[in-house]
Design a protein around this motif. Sequence first.
Motif, PDB file in Angstrom:
ATOM      1  N   GLY A   1       0.886  -1.021   0.088  1.00 31.01           N
ATOM      2  CA  GLY A   1       0.117  -0.233   0.311  1.00 31.01           C
ATOM      3  C   GLY A   1       1.193   0.615   0.289  1.00 31.01           C
ATOM      4  N   LYS A   2       1.864   1.009  -0.282  1.00 31.16           N
ATOM      5  CA  LYS A   2       3.330   1.998  -0.825  1.00 31.16           C
ATOM      6  C   LYS A   2       3.055   2.912  -2.110  1.00 31.16           C
ATOM      7  CE  LYS A   2       5.403   1.311   3.732  1.00 31.16           C
ATOM      8  NZ  LYS A   2       5.045   2.656   4.732  1.00 31.16           N
ATOM      9  N   ALA A   3       2.353   2.379  -2.780  1.00 30.62           N
ATOM     10  CA  ALA A   3       3.151   2.940  -4.451  1.00 30.62           C
ATOM     11  C   ALA A   3       1.807   3.872  -5.320  1.00 30.62           C
ATOM     12  CB  ALA A   3       3.194   1.623  -5.284  1.00 30.62           C
ATOM     13  N   VAL A   4       1.440   3.816  -6.043  1.00 30.94           N
ATOM     14  CA  VAL A   4       0.970   4.296  -7.101  1.00 30.94           C
ATOM     15  C   VAL A   4       1.401   4.621  -8.978  1.00 30.94           C
ATOM     16  CG1 VAL A   4       1.074   6.968  -6.554  1.00 30.94           C
ATOM     17  CG2 VAL A   4      -1.058   5.680  -7.529  1.00 30.94           C
ATOM     18  N   ASP A   5       1.023   4.147  -9.488  1.00 26.60           N
ATOM     19  CA  ASP A   5       1.459   3.884 -10.904  1.00 26.60           C
ATOM     20  C   ASP A   5       0.418   4.941 -12.024  1.00 26.60           C
ATOM     21  OD1 ASP A   5       3.174   2.050 -10.676  1.00 26.60           O
ATOM     22  OD2 ASP A   5       1.683   0.776 -10.794  1.00 26.60           O
ATOM     23  N   ILE A   6       0.789   5.794 -12.552  1.00 27.12           N
ATOM     24  CA  ILE A   6      -0.149   7.020 -13.320  1.00 27.12           C
ATOM     25  C   ILE A   6       0.394   7.516 -15.137  1.00 27.12           C
ATOM     26  CG2 ILE A   6      -0.209   9.485 -13.247  1.00 27.12           C
ATOM     27  CD1 ILE A   6       0.961  10.018 -10.504  1.00 27.12           C
ATOM     28  N   ALA A   7      -0.680   6.198 -15.617  1.00 21.25           N
ATOM     29  CA  ALA A   7      -0.551   6.548 -16.987  1.00 21.25           C
ATOM     30  C   ALA A   7      -0.766   8.064 -17.964  1.00 21.25           C
ATOM     31  CB  ALA A   7      -1.269   5.149 -17.416  1.00 21.25           C
ATOM     32  N   GLY A   8      -1.161   8.278 -17.343  1.00 16.04           N
ATOM     33  CA  GLY A   8      -1.442  10.125 -18.293  1.00 16.04           C
ATOM     34  C   GLY A   8      -1.917  11.306 -17.517  1.00 16.04           C
ATOM     35  N   PHE A   9      -1.996  12.801 -18.435  1.00 15.31           N
ATOM     36  CA  PHE A   9      -2.542  13.514 -17.426  1.00 15.31           C
ATOM     37  C   PHE A   9      -3.749  14.428 -18.321  1.00 15.31           C
ATOM     38  CE2 PHE A   9       1.706  13.022 -16.497  1.00 15.31           C
ATOM     39  CZ  PHE A   9       2.266  12.976 -15.228  1.00 15.31           C
ATOM     40  N   VAL A  10      -4.721  14.938 -17.793  1.00 11.70           N
ATOM     41  CA  VAL A  10      -5.803  15.599 -18.697  1.00 11.70           C
ATOM     42  C   VAL A  10      -6.136  16.913 -17.722  1.00 11.70           C
ATOM     43  CG1 VAL A  10      -8.415  14.971 -19.510  1.00 11.70           C
ATOM     44  CG2 VAL A  10      -7.055  12.909 -18.756  1.00 11.70           C
ATOM     45  N   PHE A  11      -6.232  17.921 -19.071  1.00 10.98           N
ATOM     46  CA  PHE A  11      -5.882  18.770 -18.918  1.00 10.98           C
ATOM     47  C   PHE A  11      -7.443  19.538 -18.433  1.00 10.98           C
ATOM     48  CE2 PHE A  11      -2.148  17.562 -21.097  1.00 10.98           C
ATOM     49  CZ  PHE A  11      -1.452  18.028 -19.549  1.00 10.98           C
ATOM     50  N   ALA A  12      -6.814  20.938 -18.436  1.00 12.89           N
ATOM     51  CA  ALA A  12      -8.717  22.031 -18.721  1.00 12.89           C
ATOM     52  C   ALA A  12      -9.144  21.481 -19.580  1.00 12.89           C
ATOM     53  CB  ALA A  12      -8.260  23.737 -17.756  1.00 12.89           C
TER      54      ALA A  12
ATOM     55  N   GLY B   1      -9.447  19.933 -22.164  1.00 13.00           N
ATOM     56  CA  GLY B   1     -10.110  18.564 -22.680  1.00 13.00           C
ATOM     57  C   GLY B   1      -8.706  17.611 -23.096  1.00 13.00           C
ATOM     58  N   LYS B   2      -7.692  18.500 -23.457  1.00 23.68           N
ATOM     59  CA  LYS B   2      -6.665  17.074 -24.225  1.00 23.68           C
ATOM     60  C   LYS B   2      -5.797  16.716 -23.051  1.00 23.68           C
ATOM     61  CE  LYS B   2      -5.509  20.372 -27.837  1.00 23.68           C
ATOM     62  NZ  LYS B   2      -3.939  21.932 -28.096  1.00 23.68           N
ATOM     63  N   GLU B   3      -5.342  15.327 -23.484  1.00 20.40           N
ATOM     64  CA  GLU B   3      -4.802  14.588 -23.012  1.00 20.40           C
ATOM     65  C   GLU B   3      -3.763  14.071 -23.274  1.00 20.40           C
ATOM     66  OE1 GLU B   3      -5.579   9.712 -21.265  1.00 20.40           O
ATOM     67  OE2 GLU B   3      -6.613  10.811 -22.845  1.00 20.40           O
ATOM     68  N   TRP B   4      -2.562  14.102 -22.386  1.00 18.01           N
ATOM     69  CA  TRP B   4      -0.865  13.715 -22.728  1.00 18.01           C
ATOM     70  C   TRP B   4      -0.970  12.066 -21.356  1.00 18.01           C
ATOM     71  CZ3 TRP B   4       2.775  18.048 -21.846  1.00 18.01           C
ATOM     72  CH2 TRP B   4       2.571  18.951 -22.831  1.00 18.01           C
ATOM     73  N   THR B   5      -0.338  10.931 -22.289  1.00 20.29           N
ATOM     74  CA  THR B   5      -0.470   9.589 -21.927  1.00 20.29           C
ATOM     75  C   THR B   5       1.308   9.414 -21.654  1.00 20.29           C
ATOM     76  OG1 THR B   5      -0.063   8.409 -23.663  1.00 20.29           O
ATOM     77  CG2 THR B   5      -1.897   8.884 -22.797  1.00 20.29           C
ATOM     78  N   VAL B   6       1.794   8.526 -20.984  1.00 20.14           N
ATOM     79  CA  VAL B   6       3.435   8.236 -21.152  1.00 20.14           C
ATOM     80  C   VAL B   6       4.104   7.659 -21.852  1.00 20.14           C
ATOM     81  CG1 VAL B   6       5.323   7.720 -18.709  1.00 20.14           C
ATOM     82  CG2 VAL B   6       2.888   8.109 -17.764  1.00 20.14           C
ATOM     83  N   LEU B   7       3.235   6.527 -22.600  1.00 21.60           N
ATOM     84  CA  LEU B   7       3.184   5.683 -23.467  1.00 21.60           C
ATOM     85  C   LEU B   7       3.472   6.370 -24.421  1.00 21.60           C
ATOM     86  CD1 LEU B   7       3.560   2.909 -25.023  1.00 21.60           C
ATOM     87  CD2 LEU B   7       1.497   2.969 -24.700  1.00 21.60           C
ATOM     88  N   LYS B   8       2.656   7.815 -25.092  1.00 21.41           N
ATOM     89  CA  LYS B   8       2.712   8.351 -26.439  1.00 21.41           C
ATOM     90  C   LYS B   8       3.666   9.685 -26.549  1.00 21.41           C
ATOM     91  CE  LYS B   8      -1.327   5.382 -28.358  1.00 21.41           C
ATOM     92  NZ  LYS B   8      -2.759   6.049 -28.941  1.00 21.41           N
ATOM     93  N   ASP B   9       3.141  10.120 -25.340  1.00 26.96           N
ATOM     94  CA  ASP B   9       3.627  12.018 -25.000  1.00 26.96           C
ATOM     95  C   ASP B   9       4.556  11.739 -23.726  1.00 26.96           C
ATOM     96  OD1 ASP B   9       1.396  12.976 -26.921  1.00 26.96           O
ATOM     97  OD2 ASP B   9       0.610  11.605 -25.418  1.00 26.96           O
ATOM     98  N   TYR B  10       6.107  10.862 -23.867  1.00 21.03           N
ATOM     99  CA  TYR B  10       6.382  11.211 -22.802  1.00 21.03           C
ATOM    100  C   TYR B  10       7.333  12.136 -23.180  1.00 21.03           C
ATOM    101  CZ  TYR B  10       9.955  10.345 -18.920  1.00 21.03           C
ATOM    102  OH  TYR B  10      10.652  10.015 -17.767  1.00 21.03           O
ATOM    103  N   ASN B  11       7.156  13.462 -23.393  1.00 17.62           N
ATOM    104  CA  ASN B  11       7.237  14.849 -23.569  1.00 17.62           C
ATOM    105  C   ASN B  11       8.495  15.403 -22.882  1.00 17.62           C
ATOM    106  OD1 ASN B  11       5.673  16.384 -22.251  1.00 17.62           O
ATOM    107  ND2 ASN B  11       4.230  16.373 -24.211  1.00 17.62           N
ATOM    108  N   LYS B  12       8.604  16.414 -22.921  1.00 16.45           N
ATOM    109  CA  LYS B  12      10.381  17.201 -22.089  1.00 16.45           C
ATOM    110  C   LYS B  12       9.265  17.332 -20.548  1.00 16.45           C
ATOM    111  CE  LYS B  12      12.863  21.020 -21.701  1.00 16.45           C
ATOM    112  NZ  LYS B  12      13.633  22.354 -22.483  1.00 16.45           N
TER     113      LYS B  12
END
Length: 285
Positions: A218-229, A231-242
Amino acid sequence: MRFWGLAFLALAAPAWADAPVRSILPAPRPAAISIELPATAPAAIAAGTPAVPHPRPRPEGLVAKADRAVAASITPEVIVRPRARPSERSAPELAMALPPEDAPIAKGKRVKVPKQSLKGSVCGDPEIRGEVLAPIGSPTRGCGIAEPVRVTSIAGVAFSQPATFDCTTAKAMKKWMIKGMQPAFGKRKVVKLHIFGSYMCRSRNNVKGAKISEHGRGKAVDIAGFVFADGKEWTVLKDYNKTIRKAHKAACGIFGTTLGPGSDGYHENHLHFDTASYRRGSYCR
């Protein structure tokens, strides 16, 4: 010799004959002196009672020059009264004089910040929303959470699915999201995180025979992506940008372990954060 003594007595005899029988004393004063007082004399004097003399009153409106000088030289004493205690003030005065305790100072002024309710929150933090769960046990040694929580959002950022872990991990998530993640994205406001995984009783990287993963504690979490205000979304798999790299790097030190694409071949599609403690410090890849 006898002759001379007789001669002396003969010459002194007349002086002794003229001496008075007793000493001369001064004549006594009269027993009483009567003084005739005029008819206009005050009654007190007429009765024999001594009167105290009083100065004649000054003409009305006349002030001596010396008195004016003395009066001008005297500065009247000013008494400064202390400010009234709070108990002596009225309710309106207290409301104006005493600022609210929860008012922070911003640009020299006090701004009242409304208190957030703890209802619906966990870990004693109103910004960590979710519910408290019963202790999680497991027949597998090393798995389980003594005080688990199921979190649905942190600091106004929603989770794509509830994440289960302990409060130490929840608070680390909040610190990273406020001080690391959002500053990394700048004006791109994150409104949702795609949760890839949280509590699961398994071995590290699902490798058979390996040690229990921090997910199983119970000490870990995995994050796959981010959704912005917007409506756009970036994922770690496709958008691992700067920008995502910067947010990933900001988690190092807040968490004990931070892993992502290129770290070990097991985290190419998500960021792994956990609160494991190491003697040599944080492990960041």
